[in-house]
Write an enzyme that holds these catalytic residues in place. Sequence first.
Site, PDB file in Angstrom:
ATOM      1  CD  GLU A  36      10.736  13.242  10.923  1.00 45.52           C
ATOM      2  OE1 GLU A  36       9.647  12.667  11.122  1.00 45.52           O
ATOM      3  OE2 GLU A  36      11.714  12.693  10.394  1.00 45.52           O
ATOM      4  CB  VAL A  43      -5.647   0.143   1.695  1.00 44.40           C
ATOM      5  CG1 VAL A  43      -4.725  -0.972   1.221  1.00 44.40           C
ATOM      6  CG2 VAL A  43      -6.751   0.397   0.669  1.00 44.40           C
ATOM      7  N   GLY A  44      -4.513   0.471   4.619  1.00 46.70           N
ATOM      8  CA  GLY A  44      -3.456   0.239   5.616  1.00 46.70           C
ATOM      9  C   GLY A  44      -4.009  -0.442   6.856  1.00 46.70           C
ATOM     10  N   GLY A  83      -4.764   3.234  -1.992  1.00 45.14           N
ATOM     11  CA  GLY A  83      -5.844   3.530  -1.058  1.00 45.14           C
ATOM     12  C   GLY A  83      -5.359   4.322   0.127  1.00 45.14           C
ATOM     13  CE  LYS A 135      -1.515   3.101   2.541  1.00 44.97           C
ATOM     14  NZ  LYS A 135      -1.632   4.249   1.637  1.00 44.97           N
ATOM     15  N   GLY A 142      -4.595   5.221   4.153  1.00 43.78           N
ATOM     16  CA  GLY A 142      -3.988   4.517   5.278  1.00 43.78           C
ATOM     17  C   GLY A 142      -5.012   3.928   6.224  1.00 43.78           C
ATOM     18  CD  GLU A 186      13.202   4.639   7.876  1.00 43.78           C
ATOM     19  OE1 GLU A 186      13.115   5.624   8.646  1.00 43.78           O
ATOM     20  OE2 GLU A 186      13.146   4.720   6.649  1.00 43.78           O
ATOM     21  CB  CYS A 205      13.204   9.691   8.212  1.00 45.53           C
ATOM     22  SG  CYS A 205      13.798   8.519   6.990  1.00 45.53           S
TER      23      CYS A 205
HETATM   24  P1  ADP Z   1       2.270  11.086   5.852  1.00 43.90           P
HETATM   25  O1  ADP Z   1       1.047  11.577   6.586  1.00 43.90           O
HETATM   26  O2  ADP Z   1       3.322  12.110   5.818  1.00 43.90           O
HETATM   27  O3  ADP Z   1       1.967  10.443   4.534  1.00 43.90           O
HETATM   28  P2  ADP Z   1       2.270   8.673   7.361  1.00 43.90           P
HETATM   29  O4  ADP Z   1       3.249   8.054   8.265  1.00 43.90           O
HETATM   30  O5  ADP Z   1       0.936   8.984   7.932  1.00 43.90           O
HETATM   31  O6  ADP Z   1       2.927   9.959   6.764  1.00 43.90           O
HETATM   32  O7  ADP Z   1       2.043   7.772   6.067  1.00 43.90           O
HETATM   33  C1  ADP Z   1       2.886   6.739   5.650  1.00 43.90           C
HETATM   34  C2  ADP Z   1       2.038   5.646   5.069  1.00 43.90           C
HETATM   35  O8  ADP Z   1       1.193   5.112   6.106  1.00 43.90           O
HETATM   36  C3  ADP Z   1       1.079   6.105   3.956  1.00 43.90           C
HETATM   37  O9  ADP Z   1       1.009   5.103   2.965  1.00 43.90           O
HETATM   38  C4  ADP Z   1      -0.233   6.229   4.704  1.00 43.90           C
HETATM   39  O10 ADP Z   1      -1.360   6.108   3.865  1.00 43.90           O
HETATM   40  C5  ADP Z   1      -0.144   5.070   5.670  1.00 43.90           C
HETATM   41  N1  ADP Z   1      -1.049   5.177   6.825  1.00 43.90           N
HETATM   42  C6  ADP Z   1      -1.559   6.289   7.369  1.00 43.90           C
HETATM   43  N2  ADP Z   1      -2.378   5.991   8.395  1.00 43.90           N
HETATM   44  C7  ADP Z   1      -2.399   4.644   8.508  1.00 43.90           C
HETATM   45  C8  ADP Z   1      -3.071   3.723   9.376  1.00 43.90           C
HETATM   46  N3  ADP Z   1      -3.884   4.113  10.332  1.00 43.90           N
HETATM   47  N4  ADP Z   1      -2.846   2.404   9.201  1.00 43.90           N
HETATM   48  C9  ADP Z   1      -1.998   1.964   8.240  1.00 43.90           C
HETATM   49  N5  ADP Z   1      -1.370   2.785   7.387  1.00 43.90           N
HETATM   50  C10 ADP Z   1      -1.543   4.119   7.505  1.00 43.90           C
END
Ligand code: ADP
Length: 471
Positions: A378, A205-206, A200, A169, A202, A244, A278
């Site tokens: 950060e 899909v995440g 999708g 994702k 976060g 990371e 980072c």
């Molecule tokens: P940013 O907001 O700067 O994109 P994130 O750490 O929130 O940094 O995003 C990194 C990745 O994690 C992206 O692909 C994002 O869609 C995903 N992400 C954000 N929230 C969630 C969540 N609750 N569960 C899983 N993945 C997530």
Amino acid sequence: MEKINQIYVNGEFITPHGTETFDLISPVTNQKTGEVVLGDETDTKLAIAAAKEAFKSFRKTTVAERVTYLEHLHEAVSKKEEELVKIMVSEYGGTLKFSKASVKNAIDSFTNMIEVLKTFEFQRIVGKSKVRLESLGVVGIITPWNASNSFICNKFATAIAAGCTVVVKPSEMSAAQTQLLLHCFHEAGLPKGVFNLVNGLGNVVGAEITRNPDVAKISFTGSTLTGKIIAKGAIDTMKRVTLELGGKSPNLILDDADLEKAIPAAVFGAYMNSGQACIAPTRLLVPENKLEEVNALAKAAAALVQVGNPMNEQTHVGPMVSIKQYERVQDYIRTGMEEGATLLAGGTGKPDGLQDGNFVKATIFTNVRNDMRIAREEIFGPVLSIITYKTEEEAIAIANDTTYGLSAYISSTDLSHANRVAEQLEAGRVVINEFKHDPLAPFGGFKQSGIGREFGVYGLETYLETKAILD
Ligand code: ADP
């Protein structure tokens, strides 16, 4: 106007079940350039099921077969090197120089893993027992937007080397870059279901990847905040996690450093990937009695930093990826001023002539205290904080006085001196003089910069489960 309306499941490009869309916006002009159709939980479950099915046979592949797949992937991605650079610059706004390096890293991921496989022992004798390192299962790969394809390639290459199958994702903001990479992966001709990708959000899909019991591990790169959400969710099904996360890396200028070299390098280093990195060395720790000289050198270096269109070869700092990110950086610059730090270069607002995009002035604060928010949090933009120390002991204490621990940097004319200091720093990577990269050395964070290591042997081991057979 590009419409990205396909995800990749079980070796095929398919139309997602999800129908919501997300606008793709150019960071240089803030004009809409396209949109991506977002997958949903149904799409994610389908992709996970395909990866689960494919794992049954992929786990049985030999090392030689995996090397062949990695070679095919390397060839397919290499062929599109120029296009991958172009699309990274236009979609993300990474500078040409950074984007070239990032795509090169992406391509090299596959050969690096081939290198690791040459000597890696999947079976060892420990005590009187046989110890087998076995493929873990389906790996969920969740990536951010600041070097999207490089993260995907590195994690995917490691999964292939380990005999794991994946569901990726990517950030929804990286959909165009991902689409091109997908075509490369498709061309590599891997068995169906080994690689799956769902565009999708976060929290949709995440989140499904995080909770689904058929996912054995998550490899995540992104913010510490999101990393914690994923780690908490993953524990319910006892998933392995490699995280990371963020950083607030110190750059120690030791008292024997050559300031004329070290300070300009520190300024340009802080602005690596337009500050959206980072590992960026954002806290510059300098001897108190040299502050005046440091300020003068840093100011002169900042005047040479070109902020502008990322397509231009001479540009050092491109736009922030989004308006949200631009606003976040502006907030921090205001915060620094309110906290009483001295603005040495840059400041709020956009540089002259760059009103349309998300451009931030190359900014330096001096007289920063390590307890100020600009020194603790950060920022993820081109903002450097200069902090003074009286003794080396204090320098080390300030360097370690952070919740993060991803990278640290040291400048010194005496390598053994620098090494002695390196041993006392709480960071997953300590880089001495010049900004070097070693793709086979472990990479990851102490403290809240993450869990686990990526790259090389250490990276590969996190995609494997250890089994002892006592016969
Ligand atoms: P940013 O907001 O700067 O994109 P994130 O750490 O929130 O940094 O995003 C990194 C990745 O994690 C992206 O692909 C994002 O869609 C995903 N992400 C954000 N929230 C969630 C969540 N609750 N569960 C899983 N993945 C997530």
